[in-house]
Motif scaffolding. Structure first.
Motif: not given
Length: 63
Positions: A4-5, A25-27, A33-34, A46-47
């Motif tokens: 998923l990254q 977006t997966v950072e 944990w994502l 922001i995230g």
């Protein structure tokens, strides 16, 4: 989960209604944990870190 990254995703929230989720977006992936960077931070976020054990629906968006 590492697959998923870097992917664009839609995260479904628990509640119903027009604001039932958000795109991002997966950072970063760290175990279960994502960290998802929110595409539209106008709501002040922001995230967000998501624990995949909480059974939230995460859909991968087409490029």
């Amino acid at each position: 989960m590492l697959e998923l990254q870097g992917k664009k995703v839609w995260v479904m929230r628990d509640r119903q209604g027009p604001e039932n989720g958000f795109a991002g977006t997966v950072e970063r992936v760290s175990g279960k944990w994502l960290y998802v960077k929110v595409d539209d931070p106008s709501g002040g976020t922001i995230g967000i870190w998501l624990n995949t054990d909480l059974q939230r629906e995460i859909a991968v968006l087409a490029d």
